[in-house]
Design a protein around this motif. Sequence first.
Motif, PDB file in Angstrom:
ATOM      1  N   UNK A 251       0.823  -1.217   0.000  1.00 13.58           N
ATOM      2  CA  UNK A 251       0.000   0.000   0.000  1.00 13.58           C
ATOM      3  C   UNK A 251       0.855   1.263   0.000  1.00 13.58           C
ATOM      4  N   UNK A 252       1.886   1.281   0.805  1.00 13.12           N
ATOM      5  CA  UNK A 252       2.673   2.507   0.931  1.00 13.12           C
ATOM      6  C   UNK A 252       3.411   2.839  -0.371  1.00 13.12           C
ATOM      7  N   UNK A 253       3.871   1.816  -1.078  1.00  8.87           N
ATOM      8  CA  UNK A 253       4.530   2.067  -2.364  1.00  8.87           C
ATOM      9  C   UNK A 253       3.535   2.609  -3.380  1.00  8.87           C
ATOM     10  N   UNK A 254       2.354   2.002  -3.405  1.00  8.04           N
ATOM     11  CA  UNK A 254       1.319   2.456  -4.349  1.00  8.04           C
ATOM     12  C   UNK A 254       0.899   3.880  -4.032  1.00  8.04           C
ATOM     13  N   UNK A 255       0.649   4.164  -2.759  1.00  6.30           N
ATOM     14  CA  UNK A 255       0.209   5.507  -2.357  1.00  6.30           C
ATOM     15  C   UNK A 255       1.290   6.541  -2.640  1.00  6.30           C
ATOM     16  N   UNK A 256       2.551   6.180  -2.417  1.00  5.65           N
ATOM     17  CA  UNK A 256       3.648   7.120  -2.657  1.00  5.65           C
ATOM     18  C   UNK A 256       3.690   7.545  -4.117  1.00  5.65           C
TER      19      UNK A 256
ATOM     20  N   UNK B 150       0.802  13.852  -4.694  1.00  2.00           N
ATOM     21  CA  UNK B 150       1.320  15.081  -5.270  1.00  2.00           C
ATOM     22  C   UNK B 150       1.088  16.213  -4.273  1.00  2.00           C
ATOM     23  N   UNK B 151       1.447  17.430  -4.652  1.00  3.58           N
ATOM     24  CA  UNK B 151       1.408  18.554  -3.715  1.00  3.58           C
ATOM     25  C   UNK B 151       0.001  18.919  -3.265  1.00  3.58           C
ATOM     26  N   UNK B 152      -1.021  18.500  -4.019  1.00  2.00           N
ATOM     27  CA  UNK B 152      -2.395  18.862  -3.661  1.00  2.00           C
ATOM     28  C   UNK B 152      -3.068  17.819  -2.773  1.00  2.00           C
ATOM     29  N   UNK B 153      -2.348  16.753  -2.415  1.00  2.00           N
ATOM     30  CA  UNK B 153      -2.923  15.681  -1.592  1.00  2.00           C
ATOM     31  C   UNK B 153      -2.269  15.687  -0.209  1.00  2.00           C
ATOM     32  N   UNK B 154      -3.101  15.708   0.828  1.00  3.01           N
ATOM     33  CA  UNK B 154      -2.596  15.646   2.200  1.00  3.01           C
ATOM     34  C   UNK B 154      -2.259  14.212   2.593  1.00  3.01           C
ATOM     35  N   UNK B 155      -3.162  13.267   2.278  1.00  2.05           N
ATOM     36  CA  UNK B 155      -2.911  11.876   2.617  1.00  2.05           C
ATOM     37  C   UNK B 155      -3.801  10.970   1.784  1.00  2.05           C
ATOM     38  N   UNK B 156      -3.381   9.694   1.687  1.00  2.00           N
ATOM     39  CA  UNK B 156      -4.143   8.637   1.015  1.00  2.00           C
ATOM     40  C   UNK B 156      -4.380   7.541   2.045  1.00  2.00           C
ATOM     41  N   UNK B 157      -5.633   7.044   2.096  1.00  2.00           N
ATOM     42  CA  UNK B 157      -5.992   6.111   3.167  1.00  2.00           C
ATOM     43  C   UNK B 157      -6.837   4.968   2.617  1.00  2.00           C
ATOM     44  N   UNK B 158      -6.853   3.858   3.348  1.00  2.00           N
ATOM     45  CA  UNK B 158      -7.821   2.794   3.100  1.00  2.00           C
ATOM     46  C   UNK B 158      -8.499   2.470   4.424  1.00  2.00           C
ATOM     47  N   UNK B 159      -9.787   2.087   4.317  1.00  2.00           N
ATOM     48  CA  UNK B 159     -10.576   1.831   5.525  1.00  2.00           C
ATOM     49  C   UNK B 159     -11.405   0.568   5.349  1.00  2.00           C
ATOM     50  N   UNK B 160     -10.810  -0.600   5.516  1.00  2.00           N
ATOM     51  CA  UNK B 160     -11.594  -1.843   5.454  1.00  2.00           C
ATOM     52  C   UNK B 160     -12.694  -1.835   6.524  1.00  2.00           C
ATOM     53  N   UNK B 161     -13.903  -2.189   6.105  1.00  2.00           N
ATOM     54  CA  UNK B 161     -15.071  -2.197   7.008  1.00  2.00           C
ATOM     55  C   UNK B 161     -15.333  -0.818   7.603  1.00  2.00           C
TER      56      UNK B 161
ATOM     57  N   UNK C 148      -7.251   2.013   8.441  1.00  2.00           N
ATOM     58  CA  UNK C 148      -6.185   1.151   8.956  1.00  2.00           C
ATOM     59  C   UNK C 148      -4.812   1.536   8.426  1.00  2.00           C
ATOM     60  N   UNK C 149      -4.773   2.100   7.194  1.00  2.00           N
ATOM     61  CA  UNK C 149      -3.493   2.465   6.603  1.00  2.00           C
ATOM     62  C   UNK C 149      -3.580   3.895   6.072  1.00  2.00           C
ATOM     63  N   UNK C 150      -2.537   4.690   6.351  1.00  2.00           N
ATOM     64  CA  UNK C 150      -2.490   6.082   5.901  1.00  2.00           C
ATOM     65  C   UNK C 150      -1.098   6.355   5.348  1.00  2.00           C
ATOM     66  N   UNK C 151      -1.078   7.023   4.206  1.00  2.00           N
ATOM     67  CA  UNK C 151       0.211   7.489   3.676  1.00  2.00           C
ATOM     68  C   UNK C 151       0.113   9.005   3.420  1.00  2.00           C
ATOM     69  N   UNK C 152       1.073   9.792   3.915  1.00  2.00           N
ATOM     70  CA  UNK C 152       2.177   9.390   4.786  1.00  2.00           C
ATOM     71  C   UNK C 152       1.670   9.149   6.210  1.00  2.00           C
ATOM     72  N   UNK C 153       2.290   8.230   6.913  1.00  2.00           N
ATOM     73  CA  UNK C 153       1.827   7.846   8.243  1.00  2.00           C
ATOM     74  C   UNK C 153       2.207   8.882   9.292  1.00  2.00           C
ATOM     75  N   UNK C 154       3.316   9.548   9.077  1.00  4.47           N
ATOM     76  CA  UNK C 154       3.793  10.537  10.040  1.00  4.47           C
ATOM     77  C   UNK C 154       2.789  11.679  10.175  1.00  4.47           C
ATOM     78  N   UNK C 155       2.452  12.031  11.389  1.00  2.17           N
ATOM     79  CA  UNK C 155       1.522  13.121  11.742  1.00  2.17           C
ATOM     80  C   UNK C 155       0.074  12.789  11.418  1.00  2.17           C
ATOM     81  N   UNK C 156      -0.206  11.569  10.947  1.00  8.48           N
ATOM     82  CA  UNK C 156      -1.573  11.200  10.604  1.00  8.48           C
ATOM     83  C   UNK C 156      -2.111  10.057  11.449  1.00  8.48           C
ATOM     84  N   UNK C 157      -1.366   9.667  12.513  1.00  9.32           N
ATOM     85  CA  UNK C 157      -1.763   8.516  13.307  1.00  9.32           C
ATOM     86  C   UNK C 157      -3.153   8.685  13.910  1.00  9.32           C
ATOM     87  N   UNK C 158      -3.498   9.916  14.277  1.00  6.90           N
ATOM     88  CA  UNK C 158      -4.790  10.152  14.928  1.00  6.90           C
ATOM     89  C   UNK C 158      -5.968  10.033  13.976  1.00  6.90           C
TER      90      UNK C 158
END
Length: 449
Positions: free
Chosen positions: A80-85, A89-100, A104-114
């Motif tokens: 997931x992290x390779x695909x999201x990376x 681009x500069x207009x995207x804050x983060x990319x996420x997936x949410x099973x159910x 569960x997964x966020x890229x970039x993970x830093x500062x997005x844990x919450x």
Amino acid sequence: MKKLKKRFIVPAVVFILGMCALIGAIYVVGESQEQQNRTNAKLNAMTYTERIYGELMEGIGVTDSLKQVVISGDGNINRFYDIAANMMDDSIQSIQIAPNGVVSEIYPEESNESSKIDLINDSDRGEISRYARDNDTVIMQGPLELKQGGYGIAVRNPVYLENENGQKSFWGFTIVILKVPEIFSESVEALSSFGYKYSLQKFASPWDDTYEWVYGSKEELNDPVIYDFNVYGYKWRLEILPKSGFYNNRYLLYLFIGGGVIVLLLAGLTAALISINENRKNFKRLAVTDALTGIYNRHGFDEQVEQYMRQNPQKHCVVAMLDIDDFKLVNDVYGHAAGDGALQKLAESMKQYFSKDVILGRNGGDEFSIFMPDCTVEEVKPFLKKFTGETKKFYCKGEEHTFTISLGFAEYPVLADDRSQLMRCADMALYEVKMRGKNGCMAYREGSV
């Protein structure tokens, strides 16, 4: 006494009439100026709305791409992290997936844990997330204040997996957080540089027709030009207003002083604008029209069909493709002028035979396309068979000659998911007719491509 009256009253009347005429001219020109500015503002609103729409769709497309990865992996997504990376681009804050529905997964993970939360049951996001899940529709929430600073729009795209019995089940969401205003920064900066104040708004939710402010001038715009557009069922609105307003009082003052000279200049400018507008319409019409037959060319046909299918995705429709049998022989024996005549006669017969809501197009050469909206194969098959069997005529040196056509057709959504696939099905049906070598026949494409 009479001479005295004539000396003062007549000049006074002339002066008053002249002033009335001048004031009337200033009023007319002022109204024309205001309309001209509104026309320019409408054109700019239309242009930059299309750009904003494209920029939003480009960002939303990230969720579609990620969705296809999930579906192709049958609910599993590796690397997931390779695909999201690669998608960032500069207009995207983060990319996420949410099973159910649980992030569960966020890229970039830093500062997005919450941000790893249960969307379905969250107090702020639950209602709209459940709406997306239950209605299988993309939802956009925001602008939301980001913990990293600035604002963003959360785009959540529901993913459904289909089992071997054809039953669909909710897998979860693919998500992208779009930065505001970075996602459409080029468009809004261009509007500002062209001297416009602007306000970009959208519906708060799919069930709420209240507009919420997204970006722009925070003060209320007085009588702006408004242009609405839709993004995945959300109604967006762009309001623009020249910073100096639609009236230029200094210009009207110069008009009052200059008088008739400025009126003539303005009339010339208006004539030029009308001429430009007419030329633009003519160029647009020519760009989508086949010069020989007067029906749509391939580009115009595809554009009209694509628009209909986008606006009516659930309606059945039929595309037929046809060509003239042994058309090369017509050109070789009777000449290309006669061949052109045969093409024109065929196009005329199509226009006379089919109703006005049917879209007709020439793909090129002797190949034509027919799009019949809101119908099924069973409904139009006798109609097409009759048209295929009718004798077609053309003339060469005053003599009448006949020709036949072959036709293949296919139905949406029975055989195809989109326009291009539907066209391929109809083309293959036509190809099958040609392979059988039976002129004046037609075929229906059965099965999938």
